[in-house]
Design an enzyme around this catalytic site. Structure first.
Site, PDB file in Angstrom:
ATOM      1  N   ASP A   1     -28.436  -8.237   9.027  1.00  0.00           N
ATOM      2  CA  ASP A   1     -28.787  -9.183   7.975  1.00  0.00           C
ATOM      3  C   ASP A   1     -28.587  -8.421   6.666  1.00  0.00           C
ATOM      4  O   ASP A   1     -28.575  -7.184   6.650  1.00  0.00           O
ATOM      5  CB  ASP A   1     -30.215  -9.706   8.120  1.00  0.00           C
TER       6      ASP A   1
HETATM    7  C1  BGC Z   1     -30.559 -14.151   5.118  1.00  0.00           C
HETATM    8  C2  BGC Z   1     -29.425 -14.518   6.053  1.00  0.00           C
HETATM    9  C3  BGC Z   1     -28.160 -14.743   5.247  1.00  0.00           C
HETATM   10  C4  BGC Z   1     -27.859 -13.504   4.443  1.00  0.00           C
HETATM   11  C5  BGC Z   1     -26.628 -13.637   3.586  1.00  0.00           C
HETATM   12  C6  BGC Z   1     -30.186 -13.012   4.188  1.00  0.00           C
HETATM   13  O1  BGC Z   1     -31.161 -12.809   3.230  1.00  0.00           O
HETATM   14  O2  BGC Z   1     -31.692 -13.787   5.863  1.00  0.00           O
HETATM   15  O3  BGC Z   1     -29.750 -15.650   6.777  1.00  0.00           O
HETATM   16  O4  BGC Z   1     -27.119 -15.077   6.107  1.00  0.00           O
HETATM   17  O5  BGC Z   1     -28.951 -13.234   3.570  1.00  0.00           O
HETATM   18  O6  BGC Z   1     -26.855 -14.491   2.540  1.00  0.00           O
END
Ligand code: BGC
Length: 760
Positions: free
Chosen positions: A229
């Protein structure tokens, strides 16, 4: 033709390999031009494509794309074919916007309705979530676009979202928090899996080798790559050793250097790096096979978004006022009628191609003679304003019907923070009460990502439609349902509780001191309410239609069967009403007797069936090994036990229409779990243990009865002695009889255990 991945890896320098494992920008992987390794673009979703205009800018605005309803709504369709189509259409938009992988779906369980990101997640039930996710992934990937199954795993809250340590026992993990990932991985082979930010039992998602290596890659056979993530990696080298292949976002030169140095110093074996490279290249080259830049039909996609929204909306209450007929004067009240509330805040925020205004769409669908009035009712900032209520009441008084469009303020639910409560705003509750005092025909239309409590006002309203975060075309979908152009067929993928204090995680959420204990264990959602016999506002699987369905002729393919053979359930469903409709037939399994406690019922199959008036269809639902199994932490595996099960066929989890009882034979040969600490009960319940222990039985029980004044000789009953002894470890029973034993209690137990081993 691409060169083989192995020969490319051989040609790559250490620097190139390390660089490949970290993004080149927030949204792209690192290309290696000299070897023809292309870059790959990923983009947020999952209910639309959030393709940022400039991949080098983390917070750049995104290009227009269709905003579909969020997962709370799509899950409530229970329609695996529809979500497959949504996946395909989303892939087309990815293609048009030059996106190789869409970052979704999110399959974390809704442990509590307070979860700020629940609108992005499907359900409180792992089976339903797994089926919806697999279908979505299959739809997207059928068009040559990849997905990223997220957030693996146990990312169930936003409070301290990047650091919280979720303390979860093994059985709960396996039965509740992992199965949706497992189903999606096995049934749909997502190209990538995104690790979670938080810790699970002390280990960050990015460094959790049990999750990433042991379970995901080795046990489930995941062949794609694991991406972090965004910002979830703390120690790059540890993460790579644990199975984290690609770190995002990039660029992160320091991380690349760390990998290079670790290989050079021997801290990281190059074969580990090579494995990550192999996995990343496999997907990068697969993505490159799909030529990008197609065009898409935005009008058709908007229409699909409307259909999905309508199919996911859930009619919760209806005293007969809906569908609307020829009512002359309709008072439309509430800001959400003018300003559609259709998605949530955070990384999934889509720049919609167009947004339908609910009020305008209502006018388009209503008979042209209808007269409408509009009053705002509440303001966007959630402040209290009596004047807004007073003018809405004035309009409602003289109308034939009041339609109250209410949306939760964005400040109450979003990625990044959890909900403080399950309430509508004070103004909205006061508004409903004031309107219903003057207008009995009041219909409440709700836009929210997850349940709100209603007990304060629901008795006074004529109907309630849960319209969720409904996507850009949801305004029209509401109108379609209100006027009966579409017969509502959505059912709740999560329980609506009566009050927050009733919810399963209430006393264990959001944790403290950096830790959250999943004290409710496997009992989340309806598993909890059923077990505790707690009344709810609306149960899991519930939703009304404008028609009715009769269930008849339930059948099972065998009354006695082996676990590995599984079983097929069938039932006839008849539309007994006057309009066409769709019913969601749900199959729950109840284990009549098990060694470990199990929920009273668990969803193991469902099917959505469309029926014309008076039409009957037979639906069949297969149940496999896992429908009857549970995870036994002692054996550390899914087990089945011989015994009787009730197959509950229902229209919701609380409306079971037919029950079939069957007998299952387990084909498992399980090892004996007896050990030095096993109780007398354990010994007697184990067939071999019982046989081995039997010769000692009389002597042991008699003597203990006397010792503790429980024996018949002391005026007690044999039953009292047995109750007393059953909970003691056999070793401890022997302690009390040590003087009469020829060997030590420990040796005696060892001897018995050796006999058990020999005989089993
Ligand atoms: C979120 C993800 C997301 C990623 C990219 C993160 O903060 O938890 O779900 O895909 O950011 O934006």
């Amino acid at each position: 033709m691409f060169e083989s991945i192995e020969s490319i890896i051989e040609k790559m320098t250490l620097e190139e390999k390390a660089a490949l494992c970290t993004g080149a920008s927030p949204w792209t992987t690192t290309p290696v031009e000299r070897l023809g390794i292309p870059e790959m673009t990923v983009s947020d979703g999952p209910h639309g494509v959030r393709r940022v205009a400039d991949v080098n800018d983390f917070v750049a605005g995104s290009l227009p794309a269709t905003c579909f309803p969020t997962a709370s709504c799509t899950a409530s369709t229970w329609d695996v074919e529809l979500i497959y189509t949504m996946g395909q259409v989303l892939a087309e938009e990815c293609n048009a916007l030059k996106v190789d992988v869409v970052l979704g779906p999110g399959v974390n369980m809704k442990r509590t309705p307070l979860g700020g990101r629940n609108f992005e997640y499907f359900s409180e039930d792992p089976y339903l979530t797994g089926q919806m996710a697999a279908s979505f992934i299959n739809g997207v990937q059928s068009k040559g676009i990849g997905t990223s199954l997220k957030h693996y795993a146990t990312n169930n809250q936003e409070s301290q979202r990047m650091t919280i340590n979720a303390k979860i026992d093994e059985r709960t993990l396996r039965e509740i928090y992992l199965p949706a990932f497992e189903t999606a991985v096995k049934k749909a082979k997502p190209w990538t899996v995104m690790c979670a930010y938080n810790k699970l039992n002390g280990k960050y998602g990015s460094e959790n080798s049990k999750l990433l290596m042991d379970i995901l890659k080795n046990e489930w056979g995941f062949e794609g790559f694991v991406v972090s993530d965004w910002g979830a990696v703390h120690d790059r080298v540890e993460a790579m050793k644990a199975g984290l292949d690609l770190e995002m976002p990039g660029p992160r030169d320091r991380r690349v250097k760390a990998v290079i140095e670790a290989v050079r110093s021997g801290v990281l074996n190059e074969s580990v790096l090579n494995e990550s490279v192999r996995r990343i290249l496999g997907i990068v080259f697969r993505a490159a096979k799909t030529e990008k830049g197609c065009t898409f039909n935005a009008v058709a996609h908007h229409a699909l978004a409307r259909q999905i929204a309508a199919d996911g909306m859930v009619l919760l209450k209806n005293n007969g006022i809906l569908p609307l007929k020829e009512q002359k004067h309709i008072a439309v009240i509430g800001l959400a009628a003018k300003e559609a509330y259709f998605q949530g805040g955070g990384s999934s925020h889509i720049n919609p191609i167009q947004v339908d205004e609910p009020f305008l769409e209502l006018k388009k669908v209503a008979p042209h003679t209808t007269e409408f009035s509009y009053s705002e009712g509440y303001s966007a900032d959630a402040s209290f304003d009596q004047q807004l209520i007073d003018s809405a009441v004035k309009e409602a008084t003289t109308a034939d019907v009041a339609l109250l469009y209410l949306s939760l303020p964005a400040s109450k639910e979003s990625e990044g923070y959890d909900r403080p409560d399950l309430d509508l705003t004070q103004q909205q509750v006061a508004l409903i009460k004031a309107i219903t005092a003057v207008q009995p025909n009041t219909v409440v239309i709700l836009n929210n990502g997850d349940p709100v409590v209603m007990s304060e006002w629901i008795d006074g309203v004529a109907a309630v439609l849960e319209a969720w975060m409904m996507g850009q075309a949801g305004g029209g979908a509401i109108a379609d349902i209100l006027y009966g152009k579409i017969n509502p067929s959505g059912k709740l993928a999560e329980t609506f509780p009566l009050k927050l204090a009733d919810t399963p995680a209430y006393i264990n959420f959001p944790g403290e001191n950096g830790e959250v204990r999943y004290g409710e264990g496997i009992f989340i959602g309806y598993r909890y309410y059923d077990t505790k016999k707690i009344s709810v506002q609306f149960p899991f699987g519930y939703g009304l239609s404008y028609t009715e369905f009769k269930y008849s002729n339930p059948k099972v393919s065998a009354a006695l069967f082996k676990d590995i053979d599984g079983l097929t359930i069938s039932v006839d469903v008849t539309n007994t009403g006057k309009v066409a409709g769709k019913e969601i037939v749900q199959v729950y399994v109840h284990d009549r007797k098990s060694k470990l406690v199990r929920p009273p019922k668990e969803l193991k199959g469902f099917v959505k069936v469309a029926l014309q008036p008076a039409e009957t269809k037979t639906v069949s639902i297969p149940l496999d090994f896992r429908a009857f199994a549970y995870f036994h932490p002692g054996y550390n595996q899914w087990i089945t036990e011989d015994g009787e099960f009730d197959i509950l066929i229902g229209s919701s989890s609380a409306d079971i229409r037919c029950v079939q009882t069957i007998t299952m034979q387990s084909t498992l040969k399980l090892p004996c779990l007896l050990n030095k600490e096993s109780t007398l009960r354990d010994w007697l319940e184990d067939p071999t243990g019982k046989r081995v222990f039997e010769p000692l039985f009389q002597q042991v029980t008699k003597q203990m009865g006397v010792t503790f004044g429980l024996g018949e000789e002391e005026g007690g009953t044999g039953m009292e002695t047995m109750n007393f002894l059953m909970e003691l470890a056999v070793r401890d029973i022997f302690y009390f009889q040590e003087t009469s034993l020829s060997m030590s209690p420990e040796d005696l137990v060892d001897d018995l255990l050796a006999q058990v081993k020999q005989q089993s």
